[in-house]
Design a protein around this motif. Structure first.
Motif, PDB file in Angstrom:
ATOM      1  N   ILE A  63      54.539  37.170  32.920  1.00  0.00           N
ATOM      2  CA  ILE A  63      53.671  38.297  33.283  1.00  0.00           C
ATOM      3  C   ILE A  63      52.211  37.868  33.252  1.00  0.00           C
ATOM      4  O   ILE A  63      51.431  38.213  34.153  1.00  0.00           O
ATOM      5  CB  ILE A  63      53.935  39.502  32.355  1.00  0.00           C
ATOM      6  CG1 ILE A  63      55.297  40.111  32.678  1.00  0.00           C
ATOM      7  CG2 ILE A  63      52.835  40.547  32.485  1.00  0.00           C
ATOM      8  CD1 ILE A  63      55.742  41.189  31.723  1.00  0.00           C
ATOM      9  N   ILE A  64      51.827  37.097  32.245  1.00  0.00           N
ATOM     10  CA  ILE A  64      50.448  36.606  32.175  1.00  0.00           C
ATOM     11  C   ILE A  64      50.142  35.698  33.358  1.00  0.00           C
ATOM     12  O   ILE A  64      49.060  35.768  33.958  1.00  0.00           O
ATOM     13  CB  ILE A  64      50.195  35.888  30.829  1.00  0.00           C
ATOM     14  CG1 ILE A  64      50.239  36.899  29.682  1.00  0.00           C
ATOM     15  CG2 ILE A  64      48.867  35.147  30.837  1.00  0.00           C
ATOM     16  CD1 ILE A  64      50.226  36.279  28.304  1.00  0.00           C
ATOM     17  N   ALA A  65      51.099  34.843  33.737  1.00  0.00           N
ATOM     18  CA  ALA A  65      50.893  33.942  34.876  1.00  0.00           C
ATOM     19  C   ALA A  65      50.727  34.728  36.176  1.00  0.00           C
ATOM     20  O   ALA A  65      49.892  34.373  37.018  1.00  0.00           O
ATOM     21  CB  ALA A  65      52.054  32.964  34.995  1.00  0.00           C
ATOM     22  N   VAL A  66      51.502  35.790  36.353  1.00  0.00           N
ATOM     23  CA  VAL A  66      51.373  36.622  37.557  1.00  0.00           C
ATOM     24  C   VAL A  66      50.006  37.295  37.577  1.00  0.00           C
ATOM     25  O   VAL A  66      49.328  37.326  38.620  1.00  0.00           O
ATOM     26  CB  VAL A  66      52.513  37.663  37.633  1.00  0.00           C
ATOM     27  CG1 VAL A  66      52.250  38.692  38.714  1.00  0.00           C
ATOM     28  CG2 VAL A  66      53.840  36.978  37.883  1.00  0.00           C
ATOM     29  N   ILE A  67      49.571  37.818  36.441  1.00  0.00           N
ATOM     30  CA  ILE A  67      48.267  38.494  36.373  1.00  0.00           C
ATOM     31  C   ILE A  67      47.142  37.512  36.680  1.00  0.00           C
ATOM     32  O   ILE A  67      46.216  37.828  37.444  1.00  0.00           O
ATOM     33  CB  ILE A  67      48.074  39.162  34.989  1.00  0.00           C
ATOM     34  CG1 ILE A  67      49.025  40.352  34.852  1.00  0.00           C
ATOM     35  CG2 ILE A  67      46.624  39.601  34.788  1.00  0.00           C
ATOM     36  CD1 ILE A  67      49.088  40.941  33.464  1.00  0.00           C
ATOM     37  N   LEU A  68      47.201  36.313  36.116  1.00  0.00           N
ATOM     38  CA  LEU A  68      46.168  35.317  36.399  1.00  0.00           C
ATOM     39  C   LEU A  68      46.185  34.897  37.865  1.00  0.00           C
ATOM     40  O   LEU A  68      45.130  34.648  38.458  1.00  0.00           O
ATOM     41  CB  LEU A  68      46.336  34.103  35.491  1.00  0.00           C
ATOM     42  CG  LEU A  68      45.947  34.315  34.029  1.00  0.00           C
ATOM     43  CD1 LEU A  68      46.335  33.110  33.194  1.00  0.00           C
ATOM     44  CD2 LEU A  68      44.473  34.607  33.903  1.00  0.00           C
TER      45      LEU A  68
ATOM     46  N   MET B  40      43.645  35.290  43.266  1.00  0.00           N
ATOM     47  CA  MET B  40      43.696  35.717  44.667  1.00  0.00           C
ATOM     48  C   MET B  40      42.593  36.717  44.989  1.00  0.00           C
ATOM     49  O   MET B  40      42.042  36.702  46.091  1.00  0.00           O
ATOM     50  CB  MET B  40      45.071  36.293  44.998  1.00  0.00           C
ATOM     51  CG  MET B  40      46.143  35.232  45.100  1.00  0.00           C
ATOM     52  SD  MET B  40      47.738  35.886  45.536  1.00  0.00           S
ATOM     53  CE  MET B  40      48.430  36.259  43.939  1.00  0.00           C
ATOM     54  N   VAL B  41      42.247  37.562  44.031  1.00  0.00           N
ATOM     55  CA  VAL B  41      41.136  38.500  44.236  1.00  0.00           C
ATOM     56  C   VAL B  41      39.829  37.725  44.365  1.00  0.00           C
ATOM     57  O   VAL B  41      38.973  38.072  45.181  1.00  0.00           O
ATOM     58  CB  VAL B  41      41.078  39.533  43.087  1.00  0.00           C
ATOM     59  CG1 VAL B  41      39.780  40.316  43.110  1.00  0.00           C
ATOM     60  CG2 VAL B  41      42.271  40.477  43.167  1.00  0.00           C
ATOM     61  N   LEU B  42      39.671  36.667  43.573  1.00  0.00           N
ATOM     62  CA  LEU B  42      38.466  35.842  43.680  1.00  0.00           C
ATOM     63  C   LEU B  42      38.391  35.114  45.013  1.00  0.00           C
ATOM     64  O   LEU B  42      37.305  34.789  45.490  1.00  0.00           O
ATOM     65  CB  LEU B  42      38.405  34.836  42.529  1.00  0.00           C
ATOM     66  CG  LEU B  42      38.153  35.419  41.141  1.00  0.00           C
ATOM     67  CD1 LEU B  42      38.296  34.341  40.080  1.00  0.00           C
ATOM     68  CD2 LEU B  42      36.783  36.057  41.076  1.00  0.00           C
ATOM     69  N   LEU B  43      39.537  34.845  45.626  1.00  0.00           N
ATOM     70  CA  LEU B  43      39.560  34.185  46.932  1.00  0.00           C
ATOM     71  C   LEU B  43      39.251  35.150  48.064  1.00  0.00           C
ATOM     72  O   LEU B  43      38.824  34.727  49.134  1.00  0.00           O
ATOM     73  CB  LEU B  43      40.933  33.546  47.186  1.00  0.00           C
ATOM     74  CG  LEU B  43      41.217  32.256  46.459  1.00  0.00           C
ATOM     75  CD1 LEU B  43      42.650  31.829  46.702  1.00  0.00           C
ATOM     76  CD2 LEU B  43      40.262  31.175  46.912  1.00  0.00           C
ATOM     77  N   LYS B  44      39.492  36.416  47.846  1.00  0.00           N
ATOM     78  CA  LYS B  44      39.284  37.411  48.894  1.00  0.00           C
ATOM     79  C   LYS B  44      37.837  37.348  49.367  1.00  0.00           C
ATOM     80  O   LYS B  44      36.901  37.469  48.591  1.00  0.00           O
ATOM     81  CB  LYS B  44      39.604  38.807  48.345  1.00  0.00           C
ATOM     82  CG  LYS B  44      39.553  39.894  49.340  1.00  0.00           C
ATOM     83  CD  LYS B  44      40.861  40.011  50.043  1.00  0.00           C
ATOM     84  CE  LYS B  44      40.804  41.281  50.893  1.00  0.00           C
ATOM     85  NZ  LYS B  44      41.688  41.194  51.990  1.00  0.00           N
TER      86      LYS B  44
END
Length: 137
Positions: A71-76, A81-85
């Motif tokens: 779950i932590i890996a998915v959140i990170l 991905m948000v930073l790449l947007k």
């Protein structure tokens, strides 16, 4: 510059980490249903050297650990991905991708290595791809 390749690899990696989380949920379910596990272990040889209750406890604690780590890996991955947007901060996203893949491959004793490969490739692409420079004359 579009970062579609990195985002797609991040999504694929997050899906594989989600599958790992489901495996953790299944292990927790096995711990909570010892009758099912005892029936399955009844067919195993008797000279395992470990009691059934020890096996059930090990599966449950390992499942909880893998679930939390996945779950932590998915959140990170989602944060990266948000930073790449919009190509906002690709270097930070690359660091997050690579660090997440390496840490969780080690922490899960290799269980997260396949999902981590997608994160590593996405992280390397974050560093390798440079925006095109426009030369004005």
């Amino acid at each position: 510059m579009k970062r579609t390749g990195e985002v797609i690899l991040g999504i694929v990696g997050a899906v594989f980490y989600s599958f790992l989380a489901l495996m953790g949920v299944f292990a927790i379910w096995l711990k909570n249903n010892p009758q099912f596990l005892e029936e399955a272990l009844a067919e195993a040889p008797d000279d395992l050297g470990v009691s059934t209750s020890d096996i059930i406890e090990g599966i449950g604690s390992g499942g909880t650990f893998i679930l939390i780590a996945a779950i932590i890996a998915v959140i990170l991955g989602i944060v990266a991905m948000v930073l790449l947007k919009g190509n906002k901060q690709p270097k930070i996203a690359g660091i997050i991708f690579i660090a997440t893949a390496l840490v969780f491959a080690v922490v899960t004793f290799g269980a997260g290595i396949f999902a981590g490969l997608f994160y590593v490739i996405a992280g390397i692409m974050c560093f390798a791809r440079k925006p095109k420079t426009i030369i004005e004359e």
